[in-house]
Design a protein around this motif. Sequence first.
Motif, PDB file in Angstrom:
ATOM      1  N   ASP A  79       0.840  -1.192   0.000  1.00 33.35           N
ATOM      2  CA  ASP A  79       0.000   0.000   0.000  1.00 33.35           C
ATOM      3  C   ASP A  79       0.878   1.246   0.000  1.00 33.35           C
ATOM      4  O   ASP A  79       1.704   1.413   0.903  1.00 33.35           O
ATOM      5  CB  ASP A  79      -0.910  -0.010   1.237  1.00 33.35           C
ATOM      6  CG  ASP A  79      -1.886   1.144   1.267  1.00 33.35           C
ATOM      7  OD1 ASP A  79      -2.307   1.606   0.192  1.00 33.35           O
ATOM      8  OD2 ASP A  79      -2.227   1.593   2.383  1.00 33.35           O
ATOM      9  N   ASP A  80       0.720   2.074  -1.015  1.00 32.47           N
ATOM     10  CA  ASP A  80       1.390   3.367  -1.096  1.00 32.47           C
ATOM     11  C   ASP A  80       2.912   3.254  -0.939  1.00 32.47           C
ATOM     12  O   ASP A  80       3.534   4.019  -0.215  1.00 32.47           O
ATOM     13  CB  ASP A  80       0.801   4.317  -0.047  1.00 32.47           C
ATOM     14  CG  ASP A  80       1.114   5.775  -0.334  1.00 32.47           C
ATOM     15  OD1 ASP A  80       1.342   6.112  -1.525  1.00 32.47           O
ATOM     16  OD2 ASP A  80       1.140   6.575   0.618  1.00 32.47           O
ATOM     17  N   GLY A  81       3.499   2.230  -1.580  1.00 29.71           N
ATOM     18  CA  GLY A  81       4.942   2.071  -1.545  1.00 29.71           C
ATOM     19  C   GLY A  81       5.487   1.364  -0.317  1.00 29.71           C
ATOM     20  O   GLY A  81       6.690   1.372  -0.084  1.00 29.71           O
ATOM     21  N   ARG A 112       4.850  -5.402  10.761  1.00 31.94           N
ATOM     22  CA  ARG A 112       6.108  -4.832  10.278  1.00 31.94           C
ATOM     23  C   ARG A 112       5.840  -4.195   8.931  1.00 31.94           C
ATOM     24  O   ARG A 112       5.197  -4.789   8.068  1.00 31.94           O
ATOM     25  CB  ARG A 112       7.148  -5.944  10.158  1.00 31.94           C
ATOM     26  CG  ARG A 112       8.560  -5.507   9.899  1.00 31.94           C
ATOM     27  CD  ARG A 112       9.303  -5.312  11.196  1.00 31.94           C
ATOM     28  NE  ARG A 112      10.496  -4.522  10.987  1.00 31.94           N
ATOM     29  CZ  ARG A 112      11.709  -4.908  11.293  1.00 31.94           C
ATOM     30  NH1 ARG A 112      11.921  -6.077  11.823  1.00 31.94           N
ATOM     31  NH2 ARG A 112      12.734  -4.115  11.094  1.00 31.94           N
ATOM     32  N   SER A 113       6.302  -2.978   8.715  1.00 30.56           N
ATOM     33  CA  SER A 113       6.150  -2.268   7.448  1.00 30.56           C
ATOM     34  C   SER A 113       7.519  -1.872   6.928  1.00 30.56           C
ATOM     35  O   SER A 113       8.342  -1.370   7.679  1.00 30.56           O
ATOM     36  CB  SER A 113       5.303  -1.005   7.624  1.00 30.56           C
ATOM     37  OG  SER A 113       3.978  -1.358   7.940  1.00 30.56           O
ATOM     38  N   LEU A 114       7.723  -2.087   5.635  1.00 29.36           N
ATOM     39  CA  LEU A 114       8.984  -1.743   4.995  1.00 29.36           C
ATOM     40  C   LEU A 114       8.699  -0.856   3.795  1.00 29.36           C
ATOM     41  O   LEU A 114       7.839  -1.188   2.970  1.00 29.36           O
ATOM     42  CB  LEU A 114       9.702  -3.001   4.513  1.00 29.36           C
ATOM     43  CG  LEU A 114      10.018  -4.048   5.567  1.00 29.36           C
ATOM     44  CD1 LEU A 114      10.462  -5.332   4.906  1.00 29.36           C
ATOM     45  CD2 LEU A 114      11.093  -3.532   6.484  1.00 29.36           C
ATOM     46  N   GLN A 115       9.407   0.259   3.707  1.00 31.99           N
ATOM     47  CA  GLN A 115       9.249   1.124   2.543  1.00 31.99           C
ATOM     48  C   GLN A 115       9.985   0.485   1.375  1.00 31.99           C
ATOM     49  O   GLN A 115      11.158   0.135   1.474  1.00 31.99           O
ATOM     50  CB  GLN A 115       9.801   2.515   2.816  1.00 31.99           C
ATOM     51  CG  GLN A 115       9.543   3.469   1.681  1.00 31.99           C
ATOM     52  CD  GLN A 115       9.945   4.891   2.015  1.00 31.99           C
ATOM     53  OE1 GLN A 115      10.510   5.155   3.074  1.00 31.99           O
ATOM     54  NE2 GLN A 115       9.647   5.802   1.121  1.00 31.99           N
ATOM     55  N   LEU A 116       9.275   0.319   0.269  1.00 38.45           N
ATOM     56  CA  LEU A 116       9.856  -0.316  -0.912  1.00 38.45           C
ATOM     57  C   LEU A 116      10.663   0.692  -1.712  1.00 38.45           C
ATOM     58  O   LEU A 116      10.253   1.843  -1.855  1.00 38.45           O
ATOM     59  CB  LEU A 116       8.745  -0.891  -1.797  1.00 38.45           C
ATOM     60  CG  LEU A 116       7.916  -2.002  -1.176  1.00 38.45           C
ATOM     61  CD1 LEU A 116       6.735  -2.344  -2.068  1.00 38.45           C
ATOM     62  CD2 LEU A 116       8.778  -3.217  -0.925  1.00 38.45           C
ATOM     63  N   PRO A 117      11.798   0.267  -2.266  1.00 35.92           N
ATOM     64  CA  PRO A 117      12.559   1.155  -3.150  1.00 35.92           C
ATOM     65  C   PRO A 117      11.742   1.444  -4.413  1.00 35.92           C
ATOM     66  O   PRO A 117      10.887   0.653  -4.807  1.00 35.92           O
ATOM     67  CB  PRO A 117      13.813   0.344  -3.494  1.00 35.92           C
ATOM     68  CG  PRO A 117      13.861  -0.770  -2.521  1.00 35.92           C
ATOM     69  CD  PRO A 117      12.477  -0.997  -2.038  1.00 35.92           C
ATOM     70  N   GLU A 118      12.034   2.559  -5.040  1.00 38.75           N
ATOM     71  CA  GLU A 118      11.285   2.945  -6.239  1.00 38.75           C
ATOM     72  C   GLU A 118      11.565   2.020  -7.419  1.00 38.75           C
ATOM     73  O   GLU A 118      10.762   1.942  -8.339  1.00 38.75           O
ATOM     74  CB  GLU A 118      11.615   4.391  -6.625  1.00 38.75           C
ATOM     75  CG  GLU A 118      11.090   5.396  -5.626  1.00 38.75           C
ATOM     76  CD  GLU A 118      11.452   6.826  -5.994  1.00 38.75           C
ATOM     77  OE1 GLU A 118      11.957   7.050  -7.110  1.00 38.75           O
ATOM     78  OE2 GLU A 118      11.225   7.702  -5.153  1.00 38.75           O
ATOM     79  N   ASN A 119      12.682   1.317  -7.412  1.00 38.23           N
ATOM     80  CA  ASN A 119      13.053   0.483  -8.547  1.00 38.23           C
ATOM     81  C   ASN A 119      12.577  -0.966  -8.420  1.00 38.23           C
ATOM     82  O   ASN A 119      13.115  -1.858  -9.056  1.00 38.23           O
ATOM     83  CB  ASN A 119      14.572   0.519  -8.750  1.00 38.23           C
ATOM     84  CG  ASN A 119      15.334  -0.018  -7.560  1.00 38.23           C
ATOM     85  OD1 ASN A 119      14.779  -0.245  -6.504  1.00 38.23           O
ATOM     86  ND2 ASN A 119      16.626  -0.221  -7.741  1.00 38.23           N
ATOM     87  N   VAL A 120      11.535  -1.236  -7.621  1.00 35.90           N
ATOM     88  CA  VAL A 120      11.010  -2.581  -7.430  1.00 35.90           C
ATOM     89  C   VAL A 120       9.688  -2.726  -8.179  1.00 35.90           C
ATOM     90  O   VAL A 120       8.863  -1.827  -8.174  1.00 35.90           O
ATOM     91  CB  VAL A 120      10.801  -2.870  -5.925  1.00 35.90           C
ATOM     92  CG1 VAL A 120       9.996  -4.128  -5.696  1.00 35.90           C
ATOM     93  CG2 VAL A 120      12.128  -2.972  -5.219  1.00 35.90           C
ATOM     94  N   LYS A 121       9.506  -3.882  -8.815  1.00 37.12           N
ATOM     95  CA  LYS A 121       8.243  -4.202  -9.486  1.00 37.12           C
ATOM     96  C   LYS A 121       7.258  -4.707  -8.426  1.00 37.12           C
ATOM     97  O   LYS A 121       7.289  -5.873  -8.044  1.00 37.12           O
ATOM     98  CB  LYS A 121       8.457  -5.284 -10.541  1.00 37.12           C
ATOM     99  CG  LYS A 121       9.395  -4.913 -11.654  1.00 37.12           C
ATOM    100  CD  LYS A 121       9.548  -6.104 -12.590  1.00 37.12           C
ATOM    101  CE  LYS A 121      10.596  -5.861 -13.640  1.00 37.12           C
ATOM    102  NZ  LYS A 121      10.811  -7.054 -14.485  1.00 37.12           N
TER     103      LYS A 121
END
Length: 155
Positions: A79-81, A112-121
């Motif tokens: 959700d939202d990155g 647990r929440s992890l912010q995803l990098p922008e370069n991930v599909k």
Amino acid sequence: MSLVKFRKRRPFGSLVTSDFFDMEDFFDNRFWNQGLVNDSFWNGRKGEPALNIKENEANFEIELAAPGFAKKDFEITIDDGYLNVSAKKSTSEEEKEDDFTRREFSYKSFERSLQLPENVKEEEIKAKYKDGILSFKLEKMEEAKKAKPKVVEIA
């Protein structure tokens, strides 16, 4: 002027008179904060399991230690990155005899929440749970795979 040893007031008065035992330090020490109170797989922070993140050219690999759970106990959302992982498990057992009833129950959960990098599909994230380890594979976008770091010369 002479120096005098400072003595803290102890909450139980003269019950504990040794200079080697300090009641305030006893309740503040590592035994209560990190030692036997927390399970070993928790990351020292209450409610958060330990986490390993590996990066290679093609993807990111994430391993989350979550023993004692089943696949059905997890809820994984993007959700939202953010990659959000939560799990809940409860058990209860009751035994009735003629003159007594025994009940046991347990409940454990984490988030647990992890912010995803922008370069991930995001649409190709895969999860697998085996032997108490929840694993994720996050594929990188093609342009991120090809990009090599630029070397800057020092003048």
